[in-house]
Motif scaffolding. Structure first.
Motif, mmCIF file in Angstrom:
data_model
loop_
_atom_site.group_PDB
_atom_site.id
_atom_site.type_symbol
_atom_site.label_atom_id
_atom_site.label_comp_id
_atom_site.label_asym_id
_atom_site.label_seq_id
_atom_site.Cartn_x
_atom_site.Cartn_y
_atom_site.Cartn_z
ATOM 1 N N ILE A 67 0.864 -1.187 0.000
ATOM 2 C CA ILE A 67 0.000 0.000 0.000
ATOM 3 C C ILE A 67 0.904 1.242 0.000
ATOM 4 N N PRO A 68 0.733 2.128 -0.990
ATOM 5 C CA PRO A 68 1.507 3.368 -0.957
ATOM 6 C C PRO A 68 0.914 4.303 0.105
ATOM 7 N N THR A 69 1.552 4.322 1.250
ATOM 8 C CA THR A 69 1.001 5.056 2.396
ATOM 9 C C THR A 69 0.887 6.541 2.075
ATOM 10 N N GLU A 70 -0.279 7.131 2.409
ATOM 11 C CA GLU A 70 -0.506 8.538 2.049
ATOM 12 C C GLU A 70 -0.335 9.486 3.216
ATOM 13 N N GLU A 71 -0.634 8.994 4.420
ATOM 14 C CA GLU A 71 -0.544 9.910 5.566
ATOM 15 C C GLU A 71 -0.265 9.122 6.840
ATOM 16 N N LEU A 72 0.323 9.839 7.786
ATOM 17 C CA LEU A 72 0.561 9.285 9.116
ATOM 18 C C LEU A 72 -0.124 10.237 10.099
ATOM 19 N N VAL A 73 -0.981 9.676 10.946
ATOM 20 C CA VAL A 73 -1.713 10.520 11.891
ATOM 21 C C VAL A 73 -1.464 10.009 13.307
ATOM 22 N N TYR A 74 -1.092 10.930 14.173
ATOM 23 C CA TYR A 74 -0.866 10.587 15.582
ATOM 24 C C TYR A 74 -2.091 10.996 16.405
ATOM 25 N N TYR A 75 -2.508 10.115 17.305
ATOM 26 C CA TYR A 75 -3.637 10.391 18.197
ATOM 27 C C TYR A 75 -3.202 10.175 19.645
ATOM 28 N N SER A 76 -3.943 10.819 20.545
ATOM 29 C CA SER A 76 -3.724 10.556 21.972
ATOM 30 C C SER A 76 -4.416 9.239 22.332
ATOM 31 N N LYS A 77 -4.273 8.811 23.571
ATOM 32 C CA LYS A 77 -4.939 7.560 23.986
ATOM 33 C C LYS A 77 -6.464 7.722 24.013
ATOM 34 N N GLY A 79 -7.973 9.091 21.506
ATOM 35 C CA GLY A 79 -8.376 9.166 20.096
ATOM 36 C C GLY A 79 -8.454 10.603 19.599
ATOM 37 N N GLN A 80 -7.812 11.533 20.288
ATOM 38 C CA GLN A 80 -7.814 12.930 19.824
ATOM 39 C C GLN A 80 -6.615 13.147 18.903
ATOM 40 N N ARG A 81 -6.866 13.786 17.779
ATOM 41 C CA ARG A 81 -5.806 13.939 16.780
ATOM 42 C C ARG A 81 -4.755 14.958 17.234
ATOM 43 N N ILE A 82 -3.466 14.568 17.129
ATOM 44 C CA ILE A 82 -2.370 15.448 17.549
ATOM 45 C C ILE A 82 -1.644 16.017 16.333
ATOM 46 N N TRP A 83 -1.402 15.184 15.350
ATOM 47 C CA TRP A 83 -0.542 15.593 14.228
ATOM 48 C C TRP A 83 -0.848 14.733 13.022
ATOM 49 N N ARG A 84 -0.894 15.359 11.878
ATOM 50 C CA ARG A 84 -1.042 14.601 10.635
ATOM 51 C C ARG A 84 0.042 15.049 9.690
ATOM 52 N N GLU A 85 0.690 14.094 9.042
ATOM 53 C CA GLU A 85 1.645 14.490 8.014
ATOM 54 C C GLU A 85 1.447 13.619 6.784
ATOM 55 N N PRO A 86 1.567 14.231 5.598
ATOM 56 C CA PRO A 86 1.495 13.421 4.383
ATOM 57 C C PRO A 86 2.735 12.532 4.306
ATOM 58 N N ARG A 87 2.640 11.393 3.646
ATOM 59 C CA ARG A 87 3.784 10.493 3.513
ATOM 60 C C ARG A 87 3.996 10.150 2.043
#
Ligand SMILES: Cc1cc2nc3c(=O)[nH]c(=O)nc-3n(C[C@H](O)[C@H](O)[C@H](O)COP(=O)(O)OP(=O)(O)OC[C@H]3O[C@@H](n4cnc5c(N)ncnc54)[C@H](O)[C@@H]3O)c2cc1C
Length: 422
Positions: A67-77, A79-87
């Motif tokens: 799978i050509p990964t498109e994004e990486l998203v970090y969440y807190s425990k 499930g709150q979004r902290i950071w998203r970056e394209p990959r």
């Protein structure tokens, strides 16, 4: 020049392919396993390694399985979004990032090597047990039959490369006092689950924090084509300091669903129900999170190390296989371009050892996942305004720093010359 490769994993196979590609045809690969089995679960091929596999002519094969990964998203425990970056391509790299089943990656490298060896064999069922240097400038290596029959077979060559993984016999012989890999107290459970695509369908997520974290990404193009996802997941949990290490890192120890679900019971998010995903896994593997200290040298004249044998690292930042692939490409290039084998090994050691040592250390310091640690520390009960917890510039700086260390900063990668010799 005859090169003996001990270990036919991702590093050993890529190294042999790189030598053939560079015009060095006298290479023999010896692998412990009686057959090359497509074992493992998910693995990432970061853009710097995808570039190398592309230059080896394997992009189509990789695209057919991963799978050509498109994004990486970090969440807190919570499930709150902290950071998203394209990959990958979405992040401006000229090469994709692939999330792929380790077995399928190994399988495509194996098939390419079998075809390019033009009838010469890969020696399976051959476990390296001893080696040495015989002057002037010749090495010998003894391989026992993994099935246990007969005396070890002795092979001679000009160079021995230990690509024999985290429990490397080559490393153990060169550094007899090193002892077993070092455990940081974190147990990992890994598995794959067939399910519905989540978020973009090509999203890698990390949720929680270093002591209780789940990493999830889809790894199968074939399932994606059928509207499904083969979801690879890794649950990581820090057990009490006084607990014994789980079974040694052998990649094949399985465990129960209940044990793996327990630390992640509360991880039921609107985009992914983690406990259900774990419960639906086909098999669950259990590993200790281990690495080893960086070595003072890999340069033993006509003997050297590559991949996990040289620099086993925590699976933080998805770098283990990618760094092995880069080692393979650099070593093959140096061997073909330098006037002597000794000069090539010296150049390889100078380029790759400090670079990978930095990744090993960065991964011990939590690597790019530092943003999750910061949020857990500053807002353990959740947040209503992320900017008040961590400034956007701080988040950007964490991500950029790790890319630089791991050698996959987009501009550097896109503009650096090719490692191919042709
Ligand atoms: C069975 C298996 C499953 C894995 N699954 C995952 C996974 O799911 N996710 C992940 O991130 N990483 C996984 N890894 C590790 C990952 O492949 C490596 O971290 C990375 O790819 C670096 O590759 P390497 O070739 O240096 O090491 P490895 O891929 O470990 O390959 C080493 C090879 O050397 C062989 N070998 C060992 N000792 C000897 C000897 N004395 N003589 C000859 N051959 C020997 C091994 O059988 C193996 O094929 C797995 C490794 C193995 C062996």
């Amino acid at each position: 020049m005859k090169v003996i490769v001990a270990g036919g994993g991702i590093g050993g196979m890529t190294f042999a392919l790189s030598l053939l590609d560079a015009g060095c045809r006298d290479v023999e690969v010896f692998e412990s396993a009686p057959v090359i089995k497509e074992l493992g679960v998910g693995i990432n091929v970061l853009p710097h390694a995808a570039r190398e596999l592309t230059e080896l002519g394997l992009l189509n094969d990789l695209s057919a399985v991963g799978i050509p990964t498109e994004e990486l998203v970090y969440y807190s425990k919570h499930g709150q979004r902290i950071w998203r970056e394209p990959r990958g391509l979405a992040a401006g790299y000229r090469w994709p990032q692939f999330s792929v089943h380790r077995g399928e990656l190994l399988g495509l490298l194996h098939r390419a090597l079998v075809s390019r060896l033009e009838g010469r064999p890969i020696h399976t069922g051959r476990h390296l047990v001893a080696f040495g240097e015989r002057s002037p400038g010749r090495v010998w290596a003894e391989f026992a039959d993994s099935a246990g029959g007969g005396a070890p077979e002795r092979i001679e060559g000009d160079l021995l490369v230990g690509c024999d993984g985290i429990h490397s016999v080559v490393r153990q012989t060169l550094y007899p006092n090193e002892g077993p890999p070092k455990w940081n107290g974190i147990t990992m459970w890994r598995g794959t689950t067939v399910g519905k695509p989540y978020l973009s369908g090509r999203t890698m997520i990390m949720a929680g924090h270093f002591h209780r974290r789940i990493v999830v990404y889809p790894i199968s193009k074939r399932l994606e084509d059928r509207g499904q996802a083969l979801i690879n997941w890794v649950g990581e949990f820090k057990t009490a300091d006084d607990q014994a290490m789980p079974p040694r890192q052998d990649w094949q120890t399985t465990t129960t669903v209940d044990e793996a679900v327990e630390p992640f019971r509360s991880y039921t998010f609107d985009f992914l129900d983690v406990p259900t995903m774990i419960r639906r896994a086909e098999a669950i593997y259990k590993y200790p999170m281990v690495d080893r200290d960086p070595l003072p040298t890999w340069n033993f004249g006509r003997i050297t190390l590559l991949g996990d044998a040289a620099h086993p690292m925590y699976p933080v930042g998805s770098n283990g296989a990618s760094q092995a692939i880069i080692d393979a490409r650099v070593l093959a290039r140096e061997l073909v371009l330098r006037p002597t084998i000794e000069a090539a090994i010296t150049a390889y050691d100078a380029q790759r050892r400090p670079a990978t040592a930095e990744v090993v250390r960065a991964n011990r310091g939590v690597g790019p996942e530092q943003c999750m640690e910061i949020v857990e520390e500053r807002a353990p009960d959740g947040f209503s305004n992320l900017d008040a917890i961590i400034a956007p510039q701080e988040l950007t700086a964490i991500s950029e720093r790790y890319r630089r260390i791991a050698g996959f900063d987009p501009e550097t990668l896109n503009t650096r010359p090719s490692l191919s010799v042709r």
